[in-house]
Design an enzyme around this catalytic site. Structure first.
Site, mmCIF file in Angstrom:
data_model
loop_
_atom_site.group_PDB
_atom_site.id
_atom_site.type_symbol
_atom_site.label_atom_id
_atom_site.label_comp_id
_atom_site.label_asym_id
_atom_site.label_seq_id
_atom_site.Cartn_x
_atom_site.Cartn_y
_atom_site.Cartn_z
ATOM 1 N N GLU A 129 0.835 -1.203 0.000
ATOM 2 C CA GLU A 129 0.000 0.000 0.000
ATOM 3 C C GLU A 129 0.871 1.255 0.000
ATOM 4 O O GLU A 129 0.552 2.243 -0.672
ATOM 5 C CB GLU A 129 -0.924 -0.013 1.220
ATOM 6 C CG GLU A 129 -1.802 1.223 1.379
ATOM 7 C CD GLU A 129 -2.763 1.443 0.215
ATOM 8 O OE1 GLU A 129 -3.327 2.543 0.118
ATOM 9 O OE2 GLU A 129 -2.965 0.518 -0.602
ATOM 10 N N ASP B 96 3.817 1.495 -1.327
ATOM 11 C CA ASP B 96 4.348 1.622 -2.686
ATOM 12 C C ASP B 96 3.304 2.190 -3.639
ATOM 13 O O ASP B 96 3.625 2.985 -4.533
ATOM 14 C CB ASP B 96 4.833 0.263 -3.198
ATOM 15 C CG ASP B 96 6.052 -0.242 -2.438
ATOM 16 O OD1 ASP B 96 6.302 -1.469 -2.457
ATOM 17 O OD2 ASP B 96 6.750 0.595 -1.832
ATOM 18 N N SER C 202 35.680 13.017 18.957
ATOM 19 C CA SER C 202 35.555 11.603 19.299
ATOM 20 C C SER C 202 35.403 11.473 20.811
ATOM 21 O O SER C 202 35.588 12.434 21.553
ATOM 22 C CB SER C 202 36.789 10.839 18.816
ATOM 23 O OG SER C 202 37.951 11.429 19.349
ATOM 24 N N LYS D 13 26.570 1.868 21.247
ATOM 25 C CA LYS D 13 27.484 2.561 20.331
ATOM 26 C C LYS D 13 27.436 1.842 18.990
ATOM 27 O O LYS D 13 28.035 0.782 18.820
ATOM 28 C CB LYS D 13 28.908 2.563 20.883
ATOM 29 C CG LYS D 13 29.877 3.375 20.043
ATOM 30 C CD LYS D 13 31.261 3.392 20.665
ATOM 31 C CE LYS D 13 32.205 4.258 19.841
ATOM 32 N NZ LYS D 13 32.365 3.758 18.458
ATOM 33 N N LYS E 213 26.595 9.370 28.802
ATOM 34 C CA LYS E 213 26.744 10.825 28.784
ATOM 35 C C LYS E 213 26.082 11.415 30.017
ATOM 36 O O LYS E 213 24.994 10.969 30.405
ATOM 37 C CB LYS E 213 26.095 11.425 27.527
ATOM 38 C CG LYS E 213 26.727 10.972 26.220
ATOM 39 C CD LYS E 213 25.977 11.541 25.015
ATOM 40 C CE LYS E 213 26.572 11.028 23.719
ATOM 41 N NZ LYS E 213 25.794 11.483 22.538
ATOM 42 N N CYS F 295 68.343 -3.381 6.859
ATOM 43 C CA CYS F 295 66.989 -2.902 6.557
ATOM 44 C C CYS F 295 66.414 -3.660 5.373
ATOM 45 O O CYS F 295 67.070 -3.760 4.324
ATOM 46 C CB CYS F 295 67.038 -1.404 6.260
ATOM 47 S SG CYS F 295 65.465 -0.723 5.672
ATOM 48 N N CYS G 176 66.456 1.447 11.444
ATOM 49 C CA CYS G 176 67.261 1.557 10.231
ATOM 50 C C CYS G 176 67.983 2.895 10.259
ATOM 51 O O CYS G 176 67.359 3.940 10.486
ATOM 52 C CB CYS G 176 66.365 1.457 8.996
ATOM 53 S SG CYS G 176 67.153 2.012 7.460
#
Length: 794
Positions: A37, A39, A84, A128, A302, A420, A450
Site C-alpha cells: 500500500e 508503494d 571523538s 554505540k 553521557k 633494513c 634503520c
C-alpha cells in the site's frame, strides 16, 4: 476547483500520508499499512508530480534521489567540532570516569561527602553503533545539509546521499523545533540489510563487503546518490551541534524531542543514576548484543544534564562528560605463517605477523600487529605457532598469546634482520631511556632502527606522506600513490624537493594530464606559507602531535626559539613532560634534521613561515625561582624547600653561592636537604647547566628576583578569581593559565574573599553564590578586554 488545484490538494495529502507512514515505520516501529500500500501511494504521488511539475518541491518523499552524479564532495567546516569520545575498556575505567565527573561537579551536586558516595550523577545510556558519524543540518525544519565527521573540524558534504536514507526526515514533524538545528548521529546498515546486499552482489557478480560498517561507509561516500539510494542505510541520532533556538535541558530530553520531530533515536536509550547502573546497562546490552538488529562495539554514557556537560567541558579532542565503554574484543585461533619487518617514518623496524586467514568479528584477518620485538619476546612467539588473535576495539588485529600445547616441533625462532629490508642499511638496536624527575634510567625495552634516514625509501615515503597531510602542510591531491611514484622515480629525495618539481616531471607521472598537473603544482605553491604550528607538525618530530605543535608555536613564537630551547625550558610548557621535551630538543640538535629544515626554508624555493612573533606573555610570566629550583630535582629539595630557598636568597646565583652556614639559617630547611643542595652545586656541570637554563629563560623573557617580588609586580597579584560556565574563545584551562600569568590565584569555589567570577554560558551555583555575596562578575567579553588591557595574547 481546477484540475491543478485538485492535484495540489491530493499531492499535499499524499505527502502527509507518506511522511506519517515513514515516521511510524522508522521512528515508532509501528507500521500502519502494508508495504504494498505504501508503494501504491508513492507511485501515485510520483505520477501526479510528473504530470504537474510546477507542484514539485524539494521536501517531497519522491525527491530523495538526486538526478546528476556529483564530481566530488565539497568541504564542510563544522561550526562546533565533532569530537571523538574517550574509551573505557575495563570496569575500573568506567569508575574512574564517574569519579572524574563527580569531582568536576563537586559544587553543583547535592549529597555532602561527594567522593564518599553521597551524590550520584544521572547518565543517558545507548548502544554505540558501528557506523559512520554524520551531521544533519535543519533550517526552519527543512533538511539543508548533510556532512561526514571527517577529521572532526572539516567533513565532506554528502547532502544528496543522506537525503536518500529513508528514515532521515526531509522535513521535521510537529512543532517547537529550533530555527537552526544540527542533529548528529550514526549512519549504519543493519545485519539483515548487510546480508541482503551481499547476497545480491553474489548473484550479480558484484563486490561484496567485509562487514556492515564498511558497507555503510562505502555506500554513503558514493558520488552517485542513486547508488546510495539502493543500499539499505539507516540513521540514528545521538546528539546535537549548532542550535539557534531552545532545546530541553537534558540529553534524554533532547533525544525524546528529536523522536517527536521524526528523527530516529535508539530504542535502547535509557536514563540511569550512578556508575553501578551504568555497569548494569553495559552488561544487559552485552548479553543481548548478538540479538540486536545491528552491529555495536560498546555503549555510550553521557552526563544527562546539559548544564553539567557545559561545566565539565572538553579535553583537547574529547568531551569530559561522555565515554564509550567498549566491549571485549572478539578472539579467534589461527596459525602464524611468518613474520615480516616493516620500516616506519622514524626508521623503527617493527615485526608484522602473517597469519593463516581467519574470520574475526566479521572481518578476514591475515595480518596482525606485533608492536615490537619486546612483544615477540614477551609472547614467546615462534613461526608455526597457533596463536590467539583479537581485534582490539573490534578494529586492529593483535596477537594476544601462544597456544603452547599446539606448538609444532619445527617451530622457528623470530630474529630481527641485520640490514633494513627496504634499503639495506644497518639495523641498530637502541636501548630505551626513561626520564623521570630529571633522572635517566635504562628501560627494559629496546627499539630497532634503520640508520638510512631519508636515503631509505620506506622512511622517505612515510615522512613525505606525513609532511603533505591535511593537518600538516595540507597539499591537496598529493596522495600516497603519487608520493610513491615521486620517490620511486627519484624525483623527491627529501620534503624540500617537492618545491622544485617541474611541470614536465609531474606531467610524466602515471594518471596525470595537463589539468591535474597544474592543480598539483598550484597546491604545492599554496603550501609555501604555512603557519608555524603546521610546519612544526609537518616535520614529524616524535611524540609531537598537532596540539603540541600549536602549543610550541603559540608559546615560543619562532622556529629559532623552538629549535634551540633546552629540554628543561620546554617543560615549562603545559602538558610537555621530560620525554617529549627531550624528543623535541634531540630532533633539532640532529645535524641531518637541521639540514632538512634549512633546505625547506631555502629563500628561493622553500617555505616562508607565517605567524612568527614574540614569546607569549603567559609563557614569559609562568616561571618562578622556586619552581625553577624544584625542576632541578635536587634530592631532598621538595617544593616547600624550594620556596624557602627562593624567599631567602632571591636569585639562583645567591643559592649557588650559599655556603653551609647560609643554608642552615634557612628556616626549617632540613640538614640533609642543605647538604644535598651544597653537594649538587659543588659539581661544576650542575652549576653550568642550571645557569644555562636560567640564561635561556631570561632570553625568552622570564625574570625573577624573589618569589614575593615576582608576584607583587603583576597586575592581579593578591586577587582570587573563579571561572565557571563555558568559554568560547578559549578553554577554561587556558584562561586559568592567563590569569595566573597576571598574578591571580584561580580557585575552584566562590567565597567572600573572591575578587572576581568569570561566568560563561551554563554557569550555575558559582554564579549564584557570587551574586549572593556581592562578588564582581565578568562575562567572557569582559575577560578578553582585561587580557587586551594587560597585553596578554588571546
Amino acid at each position: 476547483m481546477t484540475d491543478t488545484q485538485a492535484a495540489a490538494e491530493r499531492i499535499a495529502q499524499l505527502r502527509t500520508e507518506l511522511d506519517t507512514h515513514n515516521y511510524r515505520y522508522y521512528v515508532l516501529d509501528e507500521p500502519s499499512i502494508p508495504d504494498a500500500e505504501y508503494d501504491r501511494l508513492f507511485r501515485e504521488l510520483q505520477a501526479l508530480e510528473t504530470e504537474y511539475p510546477q507542484l514539485l518541491t524539494p521536501d517531497s518523499p519522491t525527491q530523495r534521489v538526486s538526478g546528476t552524479p556529483a564530481s566530488a564532495f565539497g568541504e564542510v567546516r563544522h561550526e562546533i567540532p565533532m569530537l571523538s569520545l574517550g574509551n573505557a575498556f575495563e570496569e575500573q575505567d568506567l569508575l574512574d570516569f564517574d569519579r572524574r565527573v563527580r569531582e568536576g561537579l563537586a559544587d553543583l551536586l547535592p549529597g555532602g561527602d561527594l567522593l564518599g558516595g553521597g551524590a550520584e550523577v544521572e547518565y543517558s545510556c545507548e548502544p554505540k553503533l558501528d557506523g559512520l558519524a554524520v551531521s544533519l543540518l535543519y533550517e526552519r525544519g527543512q533538511l539543508v545539509r548533510g556532512a561526514t565527521r571527517g577529521d572532526g573540524s572539516t567533513g565532506e558534504d554528502i547532502t544528496s546521499n543522506v537525503r536518500t536514507i529513508r528514515n532521515v526526515p526531509l522535513k521535521l514533524h510537529g512543532e517547537g523545533w529550533p530555527e537552526i538545528l544540527e542533529v548528529r548521529g550514526e549512519v549504519f546498515m543493519s545485519k539483515a540489510g548487510f546480508e541482503a546486499l551481499n547476497a545480491k552482489a553474489v548473484e550479480t557478480g558484484g563486490k561484496t563487503f567485509a562487514n556492515p560498517r564498511n558497507a555503510a561507509a562505502g555506500s554513503l561516500r558514493q558520488l552517485d546518490s542513486k547508488i546510495t539510494a539502493s543500499r539499505p542505510l539507516e540513521f540514528c541520532a545521538y546528539g546535537f551541534g549548532q542550535v539557534s533556538g531552545t532545546l530541553p535541558d537534558t540529553q534524554v530530553g533532547i533525544l525524546e524531542a528529536f523522536r517527536g520531530w521524526g528523527i530516529p533515536i535508539s530504542r535502547e536509550l535509557r536514563l540511569v543514576k550512578g556508575a553501578q547502573a551504568c555497569r548494569d546497562y553495559y552488561d544487559d546490552i552485552g548479553r543481548r548484543r548478538d540479538a540486536l538488529a545491528y552491529e555495536i562495539d560498546g555503549v555510550v554514557f553521557k552526563v544527562n544534564r546539559i548544564a553539567f556537560q557545559r561545566e565539565l567541558g572538553f579535553r583537547a579532542r574529547e568531551p569530559r562528560w561522555a565515554i564509550a565503554h567498549k566491549f571485549p574484543a572478539r578472539e579467534e585461533l589461527t596459525e602464524l605463517l611468518g613474520v615480516e619487518f616493516q620500516v616506519g617514518r622514524t626508521g623503527a623496524v617493527t615485526p608484522v605477523a602473517r597469519l593463516k586467514p581467519v574470520q574475526v568479528a566479521g572481518v578476514t584477518v591475515s595480518n596482525a600487529t606485533l608492536h615490537n620485538m619486546d612483544e615477540v619476546a614477551r609472547l614467546g612467539l615462534r613461526i608455526g605457532d597457533t596463536v590467539v588473535i583479537r581485534r582490539a576495539g573490534d578494529v586492529i588485529p593483535q596477537v594476544m598469546q601462544v597456544v603452547l600445547e599446539r606448538r609444532p616441533a619445527d617451530a622457528q625462532a623470530i630474529e630481527v634482520p641485520e640490514h633494513c629490508p627496504v634499503c639495506g642499511s644497518a639495523v641498530e638496536r637502541t636501548q630505551l631511556v626513561k626520564r623521570s624527575k630529571g633522572k635517566e634510567s635504562i628501560s627494559e625495552g629496546a627499539i630497532y632502527r634503520c640508520v638510512g634516514r631519508l636515503s631509505c625509501q620506506a622512511q622517505l615515503k612515510q615522512a613525505i606522506i606525513h609532511f603533505v597531510s591535511r593537518r600538516a602542510m595540507d597539499i591537496d591531491g598529493l596522495g600516497d600513490k603519487i608520493v610513491e611514484q615521486l620517490v620511486d622515480r627519484g624525483l623527491v629525495a627529501s620534503p624540500a624537493d617537492l618545491y622544485t618539481l617541474t611541470y614536465e616531471q609531474v606531467f610524466e607521472l602515471e594518471g596525470f594530464a595537463e589539468l591535474s598537473t597544474n592543480n598539483l603544482l598550484a597546491a604545492i605553491a599554496d603550501s609555501r606559507k604555512p603557519s608555524l604550528a603546521r610546519f612544526i607538525f609537518a616535520l614529524g618530530i616524535p611524540d609531537v602531535g598537532e596540539e603540541t605543535a600549536k602549543l610550541l608555536a603559540r608559546s615560543l613564537g619562532s622556529l629559532e626559539r623552538i629549535g634551540k630551547a633546552l629540554p628543561e625550558v620546554l617543560t615549562y610548557l603545559p602538558d610537555v613532560g621530560a620525554e617529549v621535551a627531550y624528543e623535541i630538543h634531540n630532533f633539532f640538535a640532529d645535524e641531518h634534521n637541521r639540514q632538512v629544515i634549512a633546505q625547506l626554508r631555502d629563500a628561493e624555493h622553500g617555505v616562508q613561515l607565517q605567524e612568527e612573533g614574540e614569546v607569549a606573555a603567559e609563557f614569559a610570566a609562568c616561571a618562578s625561582l622556586a619552581g625553577f629550583i624544584d625542576k632541578l630535582n635536587i634530592p631532598f629539595i621538595a617544593a616547600t624547600g624550594a620556596e624557602k630557598l627562593a624567599s631567602r636568597f632571591g636569585s639562583l646565583d645567591g643559592i649557588i653561592r650559599a655556603d653551609w652556614l647560609d643554608l642552615r639559617q634557612v628556616e626549617r630547611l632540613p640538614e640533609r636537604a642543605a647538604k644535598s643542595l651544597r653537594d649538587f652545586f659543588d659539581e661544576p656541570a650542575n652549576v653550568q647547566r642550571a645557569l644555562a637554563i636560567e640564561a635561556q629563560l631570561r632570553e625568552f623573557g622570564m625574570h625573577w628576583q624573589s618569589e614575593r617580588k615576582a608576584v607583587e609586580g603583576l597586575p592581579l597579584a593578591g586577587q582570587t578569581w573563579v571561572l565557571t560556565g563555558t568559554l568560547e574563545a578559549m578553554s577554561r584551562d587556558v584562561a586559568k593559565d592567563k590569569l595566573e600569568g597576571l598574578g591571580a590565584k584561580v580557585a575552584g569555589s566562590v567565597s567572600a574573599k573572591t575578587h572576581c567570577v568569570v561566568a560563561g554560558p551554563g554557569a550555575g551555583s558559582k554564579l549564584a553564590k557570587a551574586n549572593e555575596l556581592g562578588v564582581k562578575v565578568l562575562d567572557e567579553d569582559g575577560l578578553l578586554k582585561l587580557f587586551d588591557e594587560h597585553g596578554v595574547a588571546r
